[in-house]
Design a protein around this motif. Structure first.
Motif, PDB file in Angstrom:
ATOM      1  N   VAL A 127       0.869  -1.011  -0.188  1.00 19.28           N
ATOM      2  CA  VAL A 127       0.035  -0.081  -0.049  1.00 19.28           C
ATOM      3  C   VAL A 127       0.883   1.190  -0.114  1.00 19.28           C
ATOM      4  O   VAL A 127       1.734   1.396   0.830  1.00 19.28           O
ATOM      5  CB  VAL A 127      -0.807  -0.031   1.263  1.00 19.28           C
ATOM      6  N   ARG A 128       0.615   2.272  -0.871  1.00 21.09           N
ATOM      7  CA  ARG A 128       1.013   3.393  -1.012  1.00 21.09           C
ATOM      8  C   ARG A 128       2.856   3.152  -0.799  1.00 21.09           C
ATOM      9  O   ARG A 128       3.512   3.733   0.124  1.00 21.09           O
ATOM     10  CB  ARG A 128       0.819   4.240   0.154  1.00 21.09           C
ATOM     11  N   ARG A 129       3.190   2.361  -1.776  1.00 27.51           N
ATOM     12  CA  ARG A 129       4.969   2.169  -1.807  1.00 27.51           C
ATOM     13  C   ARG A 129       5.460   1.437  -0.798  1.00 27.51           C
ATOM     14  O   ARG A 129       6.712   1.385  -0.566  1.00 27.51           O
ATOM     15  CB  ARG A 129       5.494   3.494  -2.174  1.00 27.51           C
ATOM     16  N   HIS A 130       4.463   0.979   0.251  1.00 31.28           N
ATOM     17  CA  HIS A 130       5.042   0.234   1.444  1.00 31.28           C
ATOM     18  C   HIS A 130       5.050  -1.310   0.915  1.00 31.28           C
ATOM     19  O   HIS A 130       3.825  -1.749   0.395  1.00 31.28           O
ATOM     20  CB  HIS A 130       4.301   0.414   2.646  1.00 31.28           C
ATOM     21  N   ALA A 131       5.785  -2.098   1.437  1.00 27.38           N
ATOM     22  CA  ALA A 131       5.996  -3.285   1.060  1.00 27.38           C
ATOM     23  C   ALA A 131       4.763  -4.266   1.557  1.00 27.38           C
ATOM     24  O   ALA A 131       4.497  -3.685   2.741  1.00 27.38           O
ATOM     25  CB  ALA A 131       7.366  -4.119   1.335  1.00 27.38           C
ATOM     26  N   ALA A 132       4.602  -5.349   1.075  1.00 24.39           N
ATOM     27  CA  ALA A 132       3.494  -6.180   1.630  1.00 24.39           C
ATOM     28  C   ALA A 132       3.811  -6.674   3.127  1.00 24.39           C
ATOM     29  O   ALA A 132       5.344  -6.869   3.161  1.00 24.39           O
ATOM     30  CB  ALA A 132       3.160  -7.262   0.691  1.00 24.39           C
ATOM     31  N   VAL A 133       3.178  -6.995   3.945  1.00 26.19           N
ATOM     32  CA  VAL A 133       3.475  -7.676   5.266  1.00 26.19           C
ATOM     33  C   VAL A 133       2.644  -8.889   5.555  1.00 26.19           C
ATOM     34  O   VAL A 133       1.453  -8.758   5.310  1.00 26.19           O
ATOM     35  CB  VAL A 133       3.107  -6.457   6.300  1.00 26.19           C
ATOM     36  N   GLU A 134       3.327  -9.733   6.118  1.00 21.07           N
ATOM     37  CA  GLU A 134       2.718 -10.912   6.419  1.00 21.07           C
ATOM     38  C   GLU A 134       2.817 -11.016   7.935  1.00 21.07           C
ATOM     39  O   GLU A 134       3.551 -10.576   8.556  1.00 21.07           O
ATOM     40  CB  GLU A 134       3.721 -12.299   5.952  1.00 21.07           C
ATOM     41  N   GLY A 135       1.692 -11.406   8.585  1.00 23.12           N
ATOM     42  CA  GLY A 135       1.351 -11.673   9.954  1.00 23.12           C
ATOM     43  C   GLY A 135       0.019 -12.173  10.139  1.00 23.12           C
ATOM     44  O   GLY A 135      -0.844 -12.412   9.312  1.00 23.12           O
ATOM     45  N   ASP A 136      -0.314 -11.897  11.438  1.00 24.61           N
ATOM     46  CA  ASP A 136      -1.829 -12.224  11.852  1.00 24.61           C
ATOM     47  C   ASP A 136      -2.648 -10.796  12.045  1.00 24.61           C
ATOM     48  O   ASP A 136      -2.057  -9.973  12.873  1.00 24.61           O
ATOM     49  CB  ASP A 136      -1.963 -12.957  13.274  1.00 24.61           C
ATOM     50  N   PHE A 137      -3.662 -10.574  11.257  1.00 25.02           N
ATOM     51  CA  PHE A 137      -4.427  -9.302  11.228  1.00 25.02           C
ATOM     52  C   PHE A 137      -5.770  -9.702  11.148  1.00 25.02           C
ATOM     53  O   PHE A 137      -6.188 -10.726  10.915  1.00 25.02           O
ATOM     54  CB  PHE A 137      -3.916  -8.582  10.164  1.00 25.02           C
ATOM     55  N   VAL A 138      -6.674  -8.685  11.486  1.00 21.41           N
ATOM     56  CA  VAL A 138      -7.960  -8.837  11.354  1.00 21.41           C
ATOM     57  C   VAL A 138      -8.195  -7.569  10.264  1.00 21.41           C
ATOM     58  O   VAL A 138      -7.757  -6.372  10.552  1.00 21.41           O
ATOM     59  CB  VAL A 138      -8.832  -8.486  12.696  1.00 21.41           C
ATOM     60  N   ALA A 139      -9.002  -7.860   9.338  1.00 19.79           N
ATOM     61  CA  ALA A 139      -9.434  -7.121   8.330  1.00 19.79           C
ATOM     62  C   ALA A 139     -10.774  -6.799   8.390  1.00 19.79           C
ATOM     63  O   ALA A 139     -11.728  -7.425   8.595  1.00 19.79           O
ATOM     64  CB  ALA A 139      -8.959  -7.533   6.959  1.00 19.79           C
ATOM     65  N   VAL A 140     -11.052  -5.337   8.270  1.00 20.29           N
ATOM     66  CA  VAL A 140     -12.487  -4.944   8.038  1.00 20.29           C
ATOM     67  C   VAL A 140     -12.727  -4.300   6.790  1.00 20.29           C
ATOM     68  O   VAL A 140     -11.800  -3.329   6.564  1.00 20.29           O
ATOM     69  CB  VAL A 140     -12.851  -4.055   9.344  1.00 20.29           C
ATOM     70  N   ASP A 141     -13.762  -4.935   6.030  1.00 26.02           N
ATOM     71  CA  ASP A 141     -13.693  -4.238   4.733  1.00 26.02           C
ATOM     72  C   ASP A 141     -15.157  -3.594   4.662  1.00 26.02           C
ATOM     73  O   ASP A 141     -16.001  -3.802   5.220  1.00 26.02           O
ATOM     74  CB  ASP A 141     -13.851  -5.117   3.592  1.00 26.02           C
ATOM     75  N   ILE A 142     -15.094  -2.222   4.088  1.00 24.68           N
ATOM     76  CA  ILE A 142     -16.357  -1.305   4.051  1.00 24.68           C
ATOM     77  C   ILE A 142     -16.557  -0.980   2.460  1.00 24.68           C
ATOM     78  O   ILE A 142     -15.713  -0.405   2.042  1.00 24.68           O
ATOM     79  CB  ILE A 142     -16.186  -0.118   4.918  1.00 24.68           C
ATOM     80  N   SER A 143     -17.431  -1.753   2.071  1.00 29.83           N
ATOM     81  CA  SER A 143     -17.616  -1.449   0.549  1.00 29.83           C
ATOM     82  C   SER A 143     -18.956  -0.866   0.249  1.00 29.83           C
ATOM     83  O   SER A 143     -19.917  -1.124   0.877  1.00 29.83           O
ATOM     84  CB  SER A 143     -17.489  -2.967  -0.175  1.00 29.83           C
ATOM     85  N   ASP A 144     -18.862   0.117  -0.966  1.00 24.83           N
ATOM     86  CA  ASP A 144     -20.031   0.559  -1.541  1.00 24.83           C
ATOM     87  C   ASP A 144     -20.423   0.261  -2.989  1.00 24.83           C
ATOM     88  O   ASP A 144     -19.365   0.054  -3.644  1.00 24.83           O
ATOM     89  CB  ASP A 144     -19.919   1.992  -1.164  1.00 24.83           C
ATOM     90  N   SER A 145     -21.395   0.665  -3.380  1.00 21.00           N
ATOM     91  CA  SER A 145     -21.502   0.454  -4.787  1.00 21.00           C
ATOM     92  C   SER A 145     -21.828   1.813  -5.501  1.00 21.00           C
ATOM     93  O   SER A 145     -22.713   2.062  -6.568  1.00 21.00           O
ATOM     94  CB  SER A 145     -22.941  -0.443  -5.206  1.00 21.00           C
ATOM     95  N   GLY A 146     -21.101   2.847  -4.866  1.00 22.89           N
ATOM     96  CA  GLY A 146     -21.041   4.168  -5.504  1.00 22.89           C
ATOM     97  C   GLY A 146     -20.310   4.648  -6.657  1.00 22.89           C
ATOM     98  O   GLY A 146     -20.096   3.674  -7.543  1.00 22.89           O
ATOM     99  N   THR A 147     -19.842   6.015  -6.863  1.00 20.97           N
ATOM    100  CA  THR A 147     -19.309   6.447  -7.907  1.00 20.97           C
ATOM    101  C   THR A 147     -17.976   6.111  -7.992  1.00 20.97           C
ATOM    102  O   THR A 147     -17.588   6.135  -9.288  1.00 20.97           O
ATOM    103  CB  THR A 147     -19.476   7.841  -7.900  1.00 20.97           C
ATOM    104  N   GLY A 148     -17.218   5.570  -7.226  1.00 22.15           N
ATOM    105  CA  GLY A 148     -16.115   5.181  -7.420  1.00 22.15           C
ATOM    106  C   GLY A 148     -14.888   6.471  -7.371  1.00 22.15           C
ATOM    107  O   GLY A 148     -15.378   7.561  -7.385  1.00 22.15           O
ATOM    108  N   MET A 149     -13.606   6.123  -7.771  1.00 21.28           N
ATOM    109  CA  MET A 149     -12.596   7.231  -7.438  1.00 21.28           C
ATOM    110  C   MET A 149     -11.799   6.820  -8.658  1.00 21.28           C
ATOM    111  O   MET A 149     -11.199   5.563  -8.808  1.00 21.28           O
ATOM    112  CB  MET A 149     -11.866   7.387  -6.114  1.00 21.28           C
ATOM    113  N   ASP A 150     -10.817   8.002  -9.337  1.00 20.17           N
ATOM    114  CA  ASP A 150      -9.818   7.653 -10.029  1.00 20.17           C
ATOM    115  C   ASP A 150      -8.524   7.416  -9.376  1.00 20.17           C
ATOM    116  O   ASP A 150      -8.705   7.951  -8.123  1.00 20.17           O
ATOM    117  CB  ASP A 150      -9.714   8.581 -11.106  1.00 20.17           C
TER     118      ASP A 150
END
Length: 650
Positions: free
Chosen positions: A428-451
C-alpha cells in the motif's frame, strides 16, 4: 680542453652581458630613451609586445606608442617631465602596437643620469596587462550588474551587516519595507528592526550566533518599521568569509510576509469553522436516530423498573428485569461513547476487544446514519479475532468511512461491512506487503468510485471532492491516522463507476478473557474489607445512589458535595480516610485539583476519579489518577476501588 660556459660569460664585456639579459626577458618591454625621448635600445620583450623590430624603431620618438588622444594632450612629454622631476613616472593606460591595435599597459619610466647627475636618458619598462584589465572590467561589470540587481529588488530587503551587526549596505527593497533611507540606517545596529521584547531577550545576538554555528539562520517573526508599526518578516542571515576564512560580515534578506500570514490565519480559521460546522452537521444528522435509540433504551429501563415494583413477582422474573436494566444501561453507555468518539472528545484508551462484536454493535447506528436509500449488510466471520486498539476510535473510523460511502451513493445503493482474519497485508502506498496475523474490516459501497489521482490524496487532511460546505476532508484522514497509530494499515480499491472498498488492517491480539459472572453486593459484602471512603459528588441523585452502593459494599462512606467541603472534612479528620472517590467536573475546585491537593497533603489516601465526560480529561488526560467512567457497573466499581478479593479478581 673544453671551455667552461660560466667563465665565457664572465669574460664578456659588461655591456654585452646586459644586452643578453635584456634580450632574454620576453614578458616585459625594456628599452632606453635618450633625453629627448627617442628610442636607443630595444629588447625581445618590446618587439613581442609592440611588434617593431629594433631597426624599425631605434631612433624613433617613443610617443609613437601612445594613442592619438594621449598625444593630443601631451601625455608623452608629461611622462618624461614627471620622471625627471619626481624620479619616476608610473601609470597604466592604452598603448599602440605597430599594427594599430591597442593594449592596456603598465608603464614605469626612470631617469638615467651620468656621473655628474645630468639626465642623459630614460629607462622604460612596459608590461602588457590587458588580461588583468579585462578581468577587472568583467569584475566591475559584474559588480555593477549585481548592484543594479540588488538595488532594483523592491520585494526583498537585501543588505549587509559588518561582523558586529551594523548595517553596511541598503537596497531599495529595504527602504520600501522598513522605511529607512540608506543615509538614515547605514552604520546603525540591525537590532533596531527587532521589537523591544525580542531585544530584551537577546534575539538579535542569538540570530548572528545561529548563523555562525549552523551556516545560516532562518525565521519568521515580528519586526519593526521606522514608523513603529510591526510586520511579519521572513528573515535569512548568512555569514560571509574572505578567502582566508576570516568573517567579514553577514548578508541579510528580509521579506514582508504579513499578507501571507494573515491569509494563512484566515484560511486556518475558515478550515476550523468548516470542520466544526461539518462536525455539527454530522452530529445533527445522527440526532434523530440517536434520540430514537435512546428512547427505546429508556423504555426498557423504565418498563423493567415498573415491573420490579409489582407485587408477587417471582425471583426469576425479578432477575430477568434486573438483567434487562443492566444490559440496557451498558448499551446506552456504549452509544454515548460512540457519539463522543465521533465528536473527537474521548481520550484515547487502547484495550483488547472483539472486532466482530464492535462492528455488530455499530450496525444500528450506521443504518440510521446512512438513511433508508442505502441497504446495510454486515457479515462477520465466525473465527474473527481480537485487536488491541482504542475501541471508540475504531468505531469512529468505521463510521467515517460509512458516511463517506453514503455520500458516494446519492441515489442509494448497498453498503457491505465484513470482518475477517487474514495473514497478508498488501503493498500500500509504496510500502512493501506484510505477512502476519491481522484482522481486516472491509467497508464496500456500490457508489461512484474514484480515479487514481483522487485515491492518491484521499487520506490527506482537508482534501475532499465534495462541494463546498459538504465535507471537511477529515473523516478519512482520521481513519488513516487510527490505523497507522494502532500498528496497522488502511487500503482502498476503487474504479470510477464501480464503487470503492476500504479495508482497515489491525494486528490480531490474544483473545479477551471470558467474562466472569457478575458479582453482587450480597455475595461479597462480608468478604470485603471496610474502608473509610470520602465520596465527592455535586449531583444529588448520583451522589445519593453512589453512597448507597458503597455502603451496600460495606464501606464507611462520607459524602461531600464539592472540593472545598471535602478538604474541610479531611482536615477535621486529620486525613483519616482510606480513599477519595471524586467526580471531575464540579463547581469551584475541580476533581483533578482536589486529587492533586490530597495526594500532596495526605499521600496515604488513595484517589480515584469518576466522570461521564470532561473537557479537561479529553484535552489533558487524568494526570495519572485511576479513572472510572460513568455510568459504571458494580463490577468496575469494585475493580477500580480495589475491593475485589484476590481469589475473585482472576
Amino acid at each position: 680542453m673544453t671551455s667552461n660556459p660560466n667563465q665565457h660569460l664572465l669574460a664578456m664585456e659588461t655591456e654585452r652581458r646586459s644586452q643578453l639579459l635584456l634580450d632574454a626577458v620576453r614578458d616585459y618591454a625594456i628599452y632606453l630613451l635618450d633625453a629627448d625621448g627617442h628610442v636607443v635600445s630595444w629588447n625581445a620583450g618590446a618587439q613581442r609586445f609592440k611588434g617593431y623590430r629594433a631597426h624599425e624603431i631605434i631612433g624613433e620618438h617613443f610617443s609613437r606608442f601612445y594613442t592619438p588622444e594621449d598625444r593630443a594632450t601631451g601625455l608623452p612629454a608629461r611622462a618624461l617631465q614627471t620622471a625627471a622631476t619626481e624620479g619616476k613616472f608610473e601609470a597604466e593606460g592604452w598603448r599602440m602596437r605597430k599594427d594599430g591595435t591597442r593594449f592596456w599597459a603598465s608603464v614605469v619610466i626612470d631617469p638615467v643620469h651620468n656621473d655628474d647627475g645630468t639626465i642623459i636618458g630614460y629607462a622604460k619598462v612596459t608590461r602588457d596587462i590587458s588580461d588583468k584589465k579585462d578581468a577587472e572590467r568583467a569584475l566591475f561589470n559584474s559588480e555593477q550588474q549585481f548592484r543594479l540587481l540588488v538595488q532594483g529588488v523592491r520585494d526583498y530587503a537585501i543588505y549587509m551587516l559588518d561582523p558586529d551587526g551594523n548595517v553596511s549596505s541598503w537596497n531599495a527593497g529595504a527602504q520600501a519595507i522598513k522605511g529607512y533611507t540608506a543615509d538614515e540606517i547605514i552604520g546603525a545596529h540591525f537590532s533596531r528592526f527587532y521589537t523591544p521584547e525580542d531585544r530584551e531577550k537577546g534575539e538579535p545576538a542569538k540570530a548572528l550566533r545561529a548563523a555562525l554555528t549552523h551556516g545560516t539562520f532562518e525565521k519568521e517573526a515580528l519586526r519593526l518599521r521606522k514608523d513603529g508599526s510591526t510586520f511579519w518578516a521572513h528573515v535569512v542571515i548568512d555569514p560571509i568569509y574572505d578567502d582566508a576564512g576570516v568573517l567579514t560580515g553577514f548578508t541579510k534578506i528580509t521579506r514582508d510576509v504579513t499578507e501571507r500570514r494573515h491569509a494563512q490565519e484566515e484560511l486556518d480559521t475558515a478550515r476550523e469553522a468548516l470542520a466544526q460546522s461539518q462536525k455539527m452537521e454530522a452530529i445533527g444528522r445522527l440526532t434523530g436516530g440517536v434520540a430514537h435509540d435512546f428512547n427505546n433504551l429508556l423504555t426498557v429501563i423504565r418498563s423493567s423498573a415498573d415491573l420490579l415494583q409489582l407485587p408477587n413477582q417471582s425471583e426469576e422474573k425479578r432477575q430477568r428485569y434486573i438483567a434487562a436494566i443492566a444490559e440496557t444501561a451498558d448499551r446506552a453507555a456504549q452509544l454515548t461513547g460512540q457519539l463522543l468518539a465521533f465528536a473527537r472528545r474521548q481520550p484515547l484508551e487502547p484495550e483488547t476487544f472483539v472486532v466482530g462484536d464492535r462492528v455488530l454493535g455499530l450496525e444500528r447506528l450506521i443504518t440510521t446514519t446512512v438513511g433508508s436509500p442505502v441497504k446495510v449488510e454486515v457479515t462477520i466471520a465466525g473465527d474473527v479475532g481480537c485487536v488491541t486498539a482504542d475501541p471508540n476510535q475504531f468505531e469512529s473510523a468505521v463510521l467515517n468511512i460509512a458516511i463517506n460511502a453514503r455520500d458516494a451513493m446519492p441515489d442509494g445503493g448497498v453498503l457491505r461491512i465484513t470482518a475477517r482474519n487474514t495473514t497478508h497485508v498488501p503493498s500500500v502506498r509504496r510500502h512493501a506487503a506484510v505477512e502476519g496475523d491481522f484482522v481486516a474490516v472491509d467497508i464496500s459501497d456500490s457508489g461512484t468510485g474514484m480515479d487514481a489521482e483522487t485515491q492518491g490524496r484521499i487520506f490527506e487532511p482537508f482534501f475532499t471532492t465534495k462541494a463546498i460546505g459538504r465535507g471537511t476532508g477529515l473523516g478519512l484522514s482520521q481513519a488513516y491516522g487510527f490505523a497507522k497509530q494502532s500498528g496497522g494499515e488502511i487500503s482502498v480499491c476503487s474504479r470510477p463507476g464501480q464503487g470503492s472498498t476500504f479495508t482497515i488492517y489491525l494486528p490480531r491480539a490474544a483473545a479477551v478473557a471470558p467474562a466472569r459472572e457478575p458479582l453482587t453486593p450480597a455475595a461479597l459484602r462480608h468478604a470485603l474489607p471496610t474502608q473509610r471512603v470520602l465520596m465527592v459528588e455535586d449531583n444529588e441523585v448520583v451522589g445519593r445512589f453512589a453512597r448507597t452502593l458503597l455502603e451496600e459494599l460495606g464501606q464507611s462512606t462520607t459524602w461531600a458535595t464539592n472540593g472545598e467541603s471535602a478538604l474541610r472534612l479531611l482536615e477535621e479528620a486529620d486525613g483519616a480516610f482510606d480513599l477519595l472517590f471524586t467526580d471531575v467536573v464540579m463547581p469551584g475546585m475541580s476533581g483533578i485539583d482536589l486529587a492533586k491537593e490530597v495526594e500532596h497533603r495526605w499521600p496515604h489516601c488513595r484517589v480515584v476519579l469518576t466522570s461521564g465526560y470532561s473537557h479537561v480529561l479529553a484535552e489533558e488526560g487524568n494526570h495519572g489518577f485511576p479513572l472510572l467512567r460513568k455510568p459504571y457497573s458494580l463490577d468496575k466499581l469494585m475493580s477500580v476501588l480495589g475491593l475485589v478479593p484476590a481469589k475473585l479478581a482472576s
